[in-house]
Design a protein around this motif. Structure first.
Motif, PDB file in Angstrom:
ATOM      1  N   PHE A   1      -0.483  17.424 -13.449  1.00 13.31           N
ATOM      2  CA  PHE A   1      -1.858  17.289 -12.992  1.00 13.31           C
ATOM      3  C   PHE A   1      -2.882  17.722 -14.037  1.00 13.31           C
ATOM      4  N   GLY A   2      -2.431  18.196 -15.177  1.00 10.31           N
ATOM      5  CA  GLY A   2      -3.329  18.491 -16.282  1.00 10.31           C
ATOM      6  C   GLY A   2      -3.615  17.260 -17.136  1.00 10.31           C
ATOM      7  N   HIS A   3      -2.917  16.174 -16.864  1.00 11.97           N
ATOM      8  CA  HIS A   3      -3.079  14.925 -17.616  1.00 11.97           C
ATOM      9  C   HIS A   3      -3.922  13.961 -16.784  1.00 11.97           C
ATOM     10  N   LYS A   4      -4.950  13.376 -17.377  1.00 11.10           N
ATOM     11  CA  LYS A   4      -5.872  12.490 -16.650  1.00 11.10           C
ATOM     12  C   LYS A   4      -5.175  11.260 -16.074  1.00 11.10           C
ATOM     13  N   VAL A   5      -4.212  10.724 -16.791  1.00 13.76           N
ATOM     14  CA  VAL A   5      -3.531   9.513 -16.336  1.00 13.76           C
ATOM     15  C   VAL A   5      -2.743   9.790 -15.047  1.00 13.76           C
ATOM     16  N   SER A   6      -2.236  11.003 -14.886  1.00 13.43           N
ATOM     17  CA  SER A   6      -1.486  11.308 -13.667  1.00 13.43           C
ATOM     18  C   SER A   6      -2.397  11.278 -12.444  1.00 13.43           C
ATOM     19  N   TRP A   7      -3.664  11.683 -12.596  1.00 15.05           N
ATOM     20  CA  TRP A   7      -4.618  11.594 -11.484  1.00 15.05           C
ATOM     21  C   TRP A   7      -4.877  10.130 -11.135  1.00 15.05           C
ATOM     22  N   LEU A   8      -4.982   9.283 -12.143  1.00 18.80           N
ATOM     23  CA  LEU A   8      -5.169   7.854 -11.910  1.00 18.80           C
ATOM     24  C   LEU A   8      -3.949   7.268 -11.196  1.00 18.80           C
ATOM     25  N   ALA A   9      -2.761   7.617 -11.652  1.00 16.98           N
ATOM     26  CA  ALA A   9      -1.533   7.125 -11.025  1.00 16.98           C
ATOM     27  C   ALA A   9      -1.439   7.596  -9.573  1.00 16.98           C
ATOM     28  N   MET A  10      -1.804   8.843  -9.317  1.00 15.37           N
ATOM     29  CA  MET A  10      -1.775   9.367  -7.952  1.00 15.37           C
ATOM     30  C   MET A  10      -2.770   8.606  -7.073  1.00 15.37           C
ATOM     31  N   GLY A  11      -3.942   8.299  -7.607  1.00 23.80           N
ATOM     32  CA  GLY A  11      -4.934   7.531  -6.857  1.00 23.80           C
ATOM     33  C   GLY A  11      -4.442   6.132  -6.521  1.00 23.80           C
ATOM     34  N   VAL A  12      -3.790   5.488  -7.477  1.00 24.54           N
ATOM     35  CA  VAL A  12      -3.238   4.151  -7.247  1.00 24.54           C
ATOM     36  C   VAL A  12      -2.159   4.206  -6.172  1.00 24.54           C
ATOM     37  N   LEU A  13      -1.261   5.193  -6.253  1.00 23.51           N
ATOM     38  CA  LEU A  13      -0.209   5.320  -5.243  1.00 23.51           C
ATOM     39  C   LEU A  13      -0.785   5.562  -3.855  1.00 23.51           C
ATOM     40  N   LEU A  14      -1.778   6.437  -3.748  1.00 21.19           N
ATOM     41  CA  LEU A  14      -2.391   6.710  -2.453  1.00 21.19           C
ATOM     42  C   LEU A  14      -3.120   5.484  -1.902  1.00 21.19           C
ATOM     43  N   THR A  15      -3.764   4.718  -2.792  1.00 20.57           N
ATOM     44  CA  THR A  15      -4.443   3.497  -2.374  1.00 20.57           C
ATOM     45  C   THR A  15      -3.443   2.488  -1.815  1.00 20.57           C
ATOM     46  N   ILE A  16      -2.314   2.335  -2.477  1.00 22.70           N
ATOM     47  CA  ILE A  16      -1.277   1.409  -2.013  1.00 22.70           C
ATOM     48  C   ILE A  16      -0.740   1.854  -0.659  1.00 22.70           C
ATOM     49  N   ILE A  17      -0.501   3.144  -0.493  1.00 21.56           N
ATOM     50  CA  ILE A  17       0.012   3.661   0.782  1.00 21.56           C
ATOM     51  C   ILE A  17      -1.001   3.423   1.897  1.00 21.56           C
ATOM     52  N   MET A  18      -2.260   3.708   1.631  1.00 19.00           N
ATOM     53  CA  MET A  18      -3.297   3.500   2.648  1.00 19.00           C
ATOM     54  C   MET A  18      -3.431   2.016   2.994  1.00 19.00           C
ATOM     55  N   TRP A  19      -3.414   1.157   1.991  1.00 14.75           N
ATOM     56  CA  TRP A  19      -3.496  -0.283   2.225  1.00 14.75           C
ATOM     57  C   TRP A  19      -2.325  -0.760   3.080  1.00 14.75           C
ATOM     58  N   ALA A  20      -1.128  -0.268   2.772  1.00 16.28           N
ATOM     59  CA  ALA A  20       0.052  -0.663   3.537  1.00 16.28           C
ATOM     60  C   ALA A  20      -0.057  -0.201   4.992  1.00 16.28           C
ATOM     61  N   ALA A  21      -0.570   0.998   5.198  1.00 16.70           N
ATOM     62  CA  ALA A  21      -0.715   1.519   6.563  1.00 16.70           C
ATOM     63  C   ALA A  21      -1.726   0.702   7.355  1.00 16.70           C
ATOM     64  N   VAL A  22      -2.851   0.365   6.743  1.00 12.14           N
ATOM     65  CA  VAL A  22      -3.877  -0.429   7.423  1.00 12.14           C
ATOM     66  C   VAL A  22      -3.363  -1.837   7.694  1.00 12.14           C
ATOM     67  N   THR A  23      -2.684  -2.417   6.750  1.00 17.81           N
ATOM     68  CA  THR A  23      -2.139  -3.760   6.916  1.00 17.81           C
ATOM     69  C   THR A  23      -1.074  -3.783   8.017  1.00 17.81           C
ATOM     70  N   ALA A  24      -0.205  -2.787   8.049  1.00 20.06           N
ATOM     71  CA  ALA A  24       0.832  -2.726   9.075  1.00 20.06           C
ATOM     72  C   ALA A  24       0.206  -2.569  10.452  1.00 20.06           C
ATOM     73  N   LYS A  25      -0.812  -1.747  10.558  1.00 20.13           N
ATOM     74  CA  LYS A  25      -1.467  -1.540  11.845  1.00 20.13           C
ATOM     75  C   LYS A  25      -2.103  -2.841  12.328  1.00 20.13           C
ATOM     76  N   ALA A  26      -2.749  -3.576  11.431  1.00 20.19           N
ATOM     77  CA  ALA A  26      -3.390  -4.833  11.804  1.00 20.19           C
ATOM     78  C   ALA A  26      -2.335  -5.894  12.149  1.00 20.19           C
ATOM     79  N   HIS A  27      -1.238  -5.887  11.457  1.00 17.80           N
ATOM     80  CA  HIS A  27      -0.189  -6.886  11.681  1.00 17.80           C
ATOM     81  C   HIS A  27       0.547  -6.651  12.995  1.00 17.80           C
ATOM     82  N   TRP A  28       0.832  -5.409  13.325  1.00 19.67           N
ATOM     83  CA  TRP A  28       1.623  -5.100  14.520  1.00 19.67           C
ATOM     84  C   TRP A  28       0.757  -4.789  15.731  1.00 19.67           C
TER      85      TRP A  28
END
Length: 70
Positions: A40-67
């Motif tokens: 977490f002292g590396h800037k790129v790791s914060w970016l990677a964490m943000g991308v992963l969280l965005t994907i997880i949130m998108w998947a959760a919203v998409t699954a909720k809308a689909h089901w």
């Protein structure tokens, strides 16, 4: 005779690795059977964490809308 204190550990609370001087984005956990974690002292790791969280949130919203979950 007292022992000298060890240098500051980059591990915060035993869970998070934070070392701005370490160029690695992913570092091995203290227990090798537990895999890797972000530096977490590396800037790129914060970016990677943000991308992963965005994907997880998108998947959760998409699954909720689909089901049509309430």
């Amino acid at each position: 005779m007292e022992q000298q204190p060890s240098p500051k550990s980059p591990w915060k609370y035993g869970l998070f690795y934070y070392d701005k001087n370490d160029p690695r984005i992913m570092v091995p956990k203290p227990n090798p059977y537990l895999g890797f974690t972000f530096n977490f002292g590396h800037k790129v790791s914060w970016l990677a964490m943000g991308v992963l969280l965005t994907i997880i949130m998108w998947a959760a919203v998409t699954a909720k809308a689909h089901w049509h979950m309430p």
